[in-house]
Structure formats: structure tokens, C-alpha cells
Design a protein around this motif. Structure first.
Motif, PDB file in Angstrom:
ATOM      1  N   TRP A  53      -5.453   2.134 -10.713  1.00 31.35           N
ATOM      2  CA  TRP A  53      -5.940   0.820 -10.303  1.00 31.35           C
ATOM      3  C   TRP A  53      -6.316   0.693  -8.821  1.00 31.35           C
ATOM      4  O   TRP A  53      -6.923  -0.314  -8.453  1.00 31.35           O
ATOM      5  CB  TRP A  53      -4.881  -0.243 -10.631  1.00 31.35           C
ATOM      6  N   LEU A  54      -5.966   1.649  -7.985  1.00 27.26           N
ATOM      7  CA  LEU A  54      -6.252   1.506  -6.548  1.00 27.26           C
ATOM      8  C   LEU A  54      -7.486   2.303  -6.186  1.00 27.26           C
ATOM      9  O   LEU A  54      -7.476   3.542  -6.226  1.00 27.26           O
ATOM     10  CB  LEU A  54      -5.051   1.968  -5.722  1.00 27.26           C
ATOM     11  N   PRO A  55      -8.582   1.643  -5.843  1.00 29.14           N
ATOM     12  CA  PRO A  55      -9.812   2.359  -5.504  1.00 29.14           C
ATOM     13  C   PRO A  55      -9.597   3.355  -4.360  1.00 29.14           C
ATOM     14  O   PRO A  55      -8.928   3.045  -3.368  1.00 29.14           O
ATOM     15  CB  PRO A  55     -10.776   1.230  -5.085  1.00 29.14           C
ATOM     16  N   GLY A  56     -10.153   4.545  -4.492  1.00 30.92           N
ATOM     17  CA  GLY A  56     -10.117   5.530  -3.422  1.00 30.92           C
ATOM     18  C   GLY A  56      -8.871   6.366  -3.355  1.00 30.92           C
ATOM     19  O   GLY A  56      -8.808   7.310  -2.571  1.00 30.92           O
ATOM     20  N   PHE A  57      -7.841   6.028  -4.170  1.00 26.60           N
ATOM     21  CA  PHE A  57      -6.576   6.757  -4.071  1.00 26.60           C
ATOM     22  C   PHE A  57      -6.649   8.096  -4.790  1.00 26.60           C
ATOM     23  O   PHE A  57      -6.879   8.147  -6.006  1.00 26.60           O
ATOM     24  CB  PHE A  57      -5.434   5.911  -4.649  1.00 26.60           C
ATOM     25  N   ALA A  58      -6.458   9.170  -4.049  1.00 25.22           N
ATOM     26  CA  ALA A  58      -6.467  10.528  -4.616  1.00 25.22           C
ATOM     27  C   ALA A  58      -5.434  11.344  -3.836  1.00 25.22           C
ATOM     28  O   ALA A  58      -5.724  11.877  -2.768  1.00 25.22           O
ATOM     29  CB  ALA A  58      -7.842  11.164  -4.500  1.00 25.22           C
ATOM     30  N   PRO A  59      -4.185  11.411  -4.335  1.00 27.45           N
ATOM     31  CA  PRO A  59      -3.116  12.041  -3.562  1.00 27.45           C
ATOM     32  C   PRO A  59      -3.239  13.543  -3.413  1.00 27.45           C
ATOM     33  O   PRO A  59      -2.633  14.135  -2.521  1.00 27.45           O
ATOM     34  CB  PRO A  59      -1.856  11.684  -4.357  1.00 27.45           C
ATOM     35  N   VAL A  60      -4.015  14.224  -4.269  1.00 30.36           N
ATOM     36  CA  VAL A  60      -4.159  15.674  -4.139  1.00 30.36           C
ATOM     37  C   VAL A  60      -5.648  15.997  -3.995  1.00 30.36           C
ATOM     38  O   VAL A  60      -6.505  15.291  -4.494  1.00 30.36           O
ATOM     39  CB  VAL A  60      -3.590  16.414  -5.373  1.00 30.36           C
ATOM     40  N   GLY A  61      -5.922  17.105  -3.283  1.00 32.55           N
ATOM     41  CA  GLY A  61      -7.297  17.471  -3.029  1.00 32.55           C
ATOM     42  C   GLY A  61      -8.000  18.052  -4.227  1.00 32.55           C
ATOM     43  O   GLY A  61      -7.416  18.323  -5.249  1.00 32.55           O
ATOM     44  N   LEU A  86       0.613  -5.466 -12.569  1.00 31.06           N
ATOM     45  CA  LEU A  86      -0.021  -6.738 -12.256  1.00 31.06           C
ATOM     46  C   LEU A  86      -0.553  -6.752 -10.825  1.00 31.06           C
ATOM     47  O   LEU A  86      -1.712  -7.122 -10.579  1.00 31.06           O
ATOM     48  CB  LEU A  86       0.972  -7.886 -12.449  1.00 31.06           C
ATOM     49  N   HIS A  87       0.285  -6.346  -9.885  1.00 28.29           N
ATOM     50  CA  HIS A  87      -0.092  -6.388  -8.469  1.00 28.29           C
ATOM     51  C   HIS A  87      -1.325  -5.527  -8.189  1.00 28.29           C
ATOM     52  O   HIS A  87      -2.223  -5.944  -7.452  1.00 28.29           O
ATOM     53  CB  HIS A  87       1.089  -5.904  -7.624  1.00 28.29           C
ATOM     54  N   LEU A  88      -1.376  -4.355  -8.806  1.00 27.97           N
ATOM     55  CA  LEU A  88      -2.448  -3.411  -8.488  1.00 27.97           C
ATOM     56  C   LEU A  88      -3.701  -3.615  -9.331  1.00 27.97           C
ATOM     57  O   LEU A  88      -4.804  -3.308  -8.882  1.00 27.97           O
ATOM     58  CB  LEU A  88      -1.937  -1.987  -8.645  1.00 27.97           C
ATOM     59  N   SER A  89      -3.545  -4.126 -10.547  1.00 26.26           N
ATOM     60  CA  SER A  89      -4.713  -4.244 -11.421  1.00 26.26           C
ATOM     61  C   SER A  89      -5.464  -5.561 -11.276  1.00 26.26           C
ATOM     62  O   SER A  89      -6.665  -5.625 -11.562  1.00 26.26           O
ATOM     63  CB  SER A  89      -4.284  -4.072 -12.889  1.00 26.26           C
ATOM     64  N   ALA A 116       0.984   7.129 -10.825  1.00 28.47           N
ATOM     65  CA  ALA A 116      -0.026   7.036 -11.878  1.00 28.47           C
ATOM     66  C   ALA A 116      -0.641   5.643 -11.930  1.00 28.47           C
ATOM     67  O   ALA A 116      -1.838   5.488 -12.207  1.00 28.47           O
ATOM     68  CB  ALA A 116       0.601   7.383 -13.230  1.00 28.47           C
ATOM     69  N   ILE A 117       0.153   4.624 -11.632  1.00 27.22           N
ATOM     70  CA  ILE A 117      -0.368   3.246 -11.621  1.00 27.22           C
ATOM     71  C   ILE A 117      -1.388   3.096 -10.492  1.00 27.22           C
ATOM     72  O   ILE A 117      -2.454   2.495 -10.667  1.00 27.22           O
ATOM     73  CB  ILE A 117       0.786   2.234 -11.477  1.00 27.22           C
ATOM     74  N   LEU A 118      -1.070   3.665  -9.317  1.00 31.50           N
ATOM     75  CA  LEU A 118      -2.031   3.614  -8.214  1.00 31.50           C
ATOM     76  C   LEU A 118      -3.299   4.382  -8.552  1.00 31.50           C
ATOM     77  O   LEU A 118      -4.412   3.929  -8.253  1.00 31.50           O
ATOM     78  CB  LEU A 118      -1.394   4.178  -6.937  1.00 31.50           C
ATOM     79  N   GLU A 119      -3.159   5.556  -9.153  1.00 32.06           N
ATOM     80  CA  GLU A 119      -4.337   6.353  -9.501  1.00 32.06           C
ATOM     81  C   GLU A 119      -5.250   5.598 -10.465  1.00 32.06           C
ATOM     82  O   GLU A 119      -6.469   5.738 -10.413  1.00 32.06           O
ATOM     83  CB  GLU A 119      -3.890   7.685 -10.122  1.00 32.06           C
TER      84      GLU A 119
END
Length: 442
Positions: free
Chosen positions: A434-442, A271-274, A429-432
Motif C-alpha cells: 500500500w505504500l507507493p515507492g516502498f522497496a526494501p530490497v534492491g 486501514l492507515h496505509l491503504s 508486506a502491508i507497506l509493500e
């Protein structure tokens, strides 16, 4: 017209007495220090007595005092255990309890808002409130819709004089910043109070809340994980919505099974992220009293008085900078923070030190799954708030831009609830998703 104005003097006296009691305990502490008692023992004793009185008084009040207490209660998980344990139950009560209005006052508000024949809108109306909070209380009823079909309903009725009470209490509480730091060093309540003041006008307007709830409802219509009750009727001081039957998050925090805790935490994070992406809104009041775990497994959301309007969604730099930090790109992180206003001026700053400051905060999304715990939050709070900590010294060089204040406050509040739940979930996975720009690995 109501008991709130008549209680104003009593409420103000109780709030005003808090710093006096704190001063007395400080003197007591100084006296014990002279006798050679260890300073940490003195500090713990003062912390416990101060916080015990603070939450006892806040728990008796409506208006801004209770609104502030509710906001503060979601951070309970960050308090040292010896401070939090004795009155954790009192904190939980702040999330859903307050002295009710008499039935005659309730009927008067309904007549003013819905008309003298207000009873005709209901098949039944329970005079005893089902829940009460800072600016209003909720009654259970059966609503008669335009087709005459009965529908279980929640009727939220605003306390007469709630606006004046909010402003008066928040003004009084703004003078108590030093006292709060006695039991949580580094806690600055002034930005929280200022932000709460900005939200007062919106929260007092139930028609505006209805508009926000309809927007959330449209965004999550038929969603398999999030449930938003329909708005049945709205006036400036009365809001009628579908009744939501489910387990309050406060009950799950207190006695829920592990699988309930984990699932509630996962749904809270979704809910918070989406919401900013899906509804263009952020639910800005994440205390447990606003959520229910429904029998069908969905998360029911029952209060939309406090929202942030984010038509562009969550700012992209948040996700982008988090990904950079996880990849260890120290110079890029500092450049991005400076561009967004988190680092002011042109003075040089140690990029690796900044990365070391930020990186532990991202532990929940550094692995596929993470369990939020009170101990993790307390360790982070100690790292960031202790004057002896390198992170504390570096933090003094960083800013929180006004445009990020609300997002920051809501995120911290949500994390506090996740730690109270002791919830484990695949947060990365939730951040990946719903969070724009989030990419934890190159």
C-alpha cells in the motif's frame, strides 16, 4: 442553552491551575535537591505528580481539553513506565468517556436539527448516551428508514457551544508546553495544538463528516477486513449512522487475547496505509475509541470527523526514502530528505549520521514480522528526545515540513496504538502493498 457555557469559567480555572501546581512541585524538587536527594528521583516524582494532575483535569472536561487529552493518550505507550502506570486507566477513559448532556438538551438539539417531529424518524431512541467524547455524544436508537424498515443506529449529537469550548480550551492549553516537557522531555505540544485547531472547523461540521464517511464506505464496500457503517442522515450538528457492534480497541488493549491484539494491529495498519490510495483520504484520529473488532473479524471504524484529504494518495517520497534507508543508501537518503524539505539550506550534513538517526525507526518493516511494544517505543522516544543522545542533537538539524505534519502525527498516533496493543503482524508486506515507492530490497 447548555451546561457548557456555564462551565466555561470552571473549566478555564482548572486548566489555569495546572501550571501553578507544576510550579509548586518544581519548587519542591529544588528544595529536595538542596537536601541531596538524587536528581533522577526528584525528576520522576515531579513527572508522576504533574502527569497525574494533568490527566485528572483533562479527564473531567469536554471541548478542546478532552480533544487534546485524547490525542495525547495514544502516546501513552511512549511514557516511562513509572510515569504511565499509575494513571493508564485515566488515559484510557479519555478515549471514550465524558460527562453526558441532560436529556432535555439532547431533545432540543434534535428538534433544532431534525425538526419538531424528530421522534417520527425513530422507532426507539435511548436518552442515555452510549458513548461521549470531546465535541459530541452518541445515543443508541432504531432508525426508521424511508421504506419503514427499522435499522439499529448510532445518533451523534454535537454539544451546544462545542466550537467555542474547543477554541477556548486549546488557547489555554497552548500556554502549557513547558509543563508537558516535565514528564516527557522533548515533547513539543505546540504543533499538535496548532494542527488540532486547524481541524476544529471540519470536525464541527457533521455534514462534512458524513461526506467523508460515505467516501470511506464506497472505498471499502464489501471489504473482507474493514467495515465502514452507512450514513443514514446528517445535519450540521446531528449524524445518524449504522450501529456497529464489536469489541472496542480500548478493551482489547486492556484485556484482549494475543491473537485479538495481533489481528487488531494488522487491521489498523491496513486501514492507515491503504486509505489514501483507496479513498483519497487518511483517517486522522487513530485513538482506540474510534475502532471496534467485529464478530466477523473485520475492523469497524466509527468516527470520520478528522480526515486528511489526499487525492494523490500517500506521497511517494515517504516509501522511496524508507526503502533507501533500509538498503543503507545514506547519500541518497540525505538528498531525498533535502529535496522534500526535511534538511534545510545547503549546509553539509553527515549522511551516515542521518541514516543512523532514521534507520532504527524502520525496525518494524526491516523484517517480515515485528511486534510493537511499549518498551520499543520508550527506547525510541528516549533516543530521540534525550538531550544527551546523538540522535537528539542531529534531530535539531532536521525539519518537519508543514505538508508532512498531519501524516507524521497520524503515523505516530497509530504506532502508539500498535504498541498499546503489543501487536505482531507482517507490517513490511502491508507497506509493500500500500505504500507507493516502498522497496526494501534492491
Amino acid at each position: 442553552m447548555t451546561d457548557i457555557p456555564r462551565r466555561a469559567v470552571s473549566r478555564t480555572a482548572k486548566l489555569a491551575a495546572l501550571p501553578l501546581g507544576f510550579a509548586g512541585r518544581t519548587v519542591l524538587g529544588m528544595g529536595k535537591r538542596v537536601t541531596g536527594l538524587a536528581s533522577d528521583v526528584i525528576s520522576a516524582e515531579i513527572q508522576q505528580r504533574t502527569a497525574e494532575q494533568l490527566f485528572s483535569v483533562l479527564g473531567q472536561l469536554k471541548g478542546g481539553a478532552m480533544k487534546f487529552g485524547q490525542a495525547l493518550s495514544v502516546f501513552e505507550a511512549a511514557l516511562p513506565e513509572e510515569v504511565a502506570a499509575p494513571y493508564r486507566q485515566a488515559l484510557t477513559k479519555l478515549q471514550e468517556a465524558a460527562p453526558p448532556l441532560p436529556a432535555a438538551t439532547v431533545h432540543k438539539v434534535l428538534a433544532e436539527q431534525l425538526g419538531p417531529d424528530w421522534r417520527g424518524f425513530f422507532v426507539t431512541f435511548d436518552d442515555k448516551p452510549a458513548a461521549a467524547a470531546s465535541i459530541g455524544q452518541v445515543h443508541r436508537a432504531v432508525w426508521r428508514d424511508p421504506e419503514g424498515i427499522p435499522r439499529d443506529a448510532a445518533v451523534k449529537i454535537q454539544y451546544p457551544g462545542a466550537g467555542d469550548a474547543l477554541l477556548a480550551d486549546l488557547k489555554q492549553l497552548s500556554r502549557l508546553g513547558g509543563m508537558f516537557r516535565a514528564f516527557q522531555p522533548g515533547l513539543d505540544v505546540k504543533p499538535l495544538l496548532a494542527e488540532l485547531r486547524e481541524r476544529i472547523t471540519e470536525e464541527l461540521d457533521y455534514e462534512l463528516e458524513a461526506e467523508s464517511q460515505r467516501a470511506f464506505g464506497a472505498a471499502y464496500a464489501d471489504d473482507p477486513e474493514i467495515f465502514v457503517p452507512a450514513v443514514l442522515a446528517a445535519t450540521p450538528r446531528v449524524l445518524v449512522t449504522e450501529w456497529v457492534e464489536g469489541i472496542p480497541l480500548a478493551d482489547i488493549i486492556r484485556e484482549g487475547a494475543e491473537e485479538q491484539r495481533d489481528e487488531a494491529g494488522r487491521l489498523m495498519a491496513i486501514l492507515h496505509l491503504s486509505a489514501p490510495m483507496r479513498a483519497g483520504l487518511l483517517h486522522a484520529d487513530p485513538h482506540p475509541g474510534n475502532f471496534r473488532l467485529l464478530p466477523d473479524g473485520r475492523l469497524g471504524v466509527i468516527d470520520f470527523g478528522a480526515v486528511a484529504r489526499m487525492p494523490e494518495g500517500t506521497p511517494e517520497p515517504i516509501g522511496r526514502l524508507a526503502g533507501m534507508a533500509l538498503r543503507g543508501e545514506a547519500d541518497a537518503v540525505v538528498a531525498g530528505l533535502r529535496e522534500e524539505g526535511f534538511v534545510s539550506g545547503t549546509e553539509p550534513i553527515d549522511a551516515q549520521a542521518v541514516l543512523d538517526y532514521v534507520r532504527p525507526m524502520l525496525d518494524p518493516v526491516a523484517t517480515e514480522e515485528f511486534r510493537f511494544t511499549r518498551s520499543w517505543l520508550r527506547s525510541e522516544a528516549a533516543r530521540l528526545a534525550s538531550p544527551r543522545s546523538p540522535a537528539y542533537q542531529l534531530g535539531r538539524q532536521l525539519n518537519l515540513p508543514p505538508s508532512y505534519l498531519l501524516i507524521h502525527r497520524v503515523t505516530l498516533g497509530s504506532i502508539g496504538v500498535l504498541c498499546q496493543l503489543n501487536a505482531k503482524a507482517p507490517y513490511r508486506a502491508i507497506l509493500e502493498r500500500w505504500l507507493p515507492g516502498f522497496a526494501p530490497v534492491g
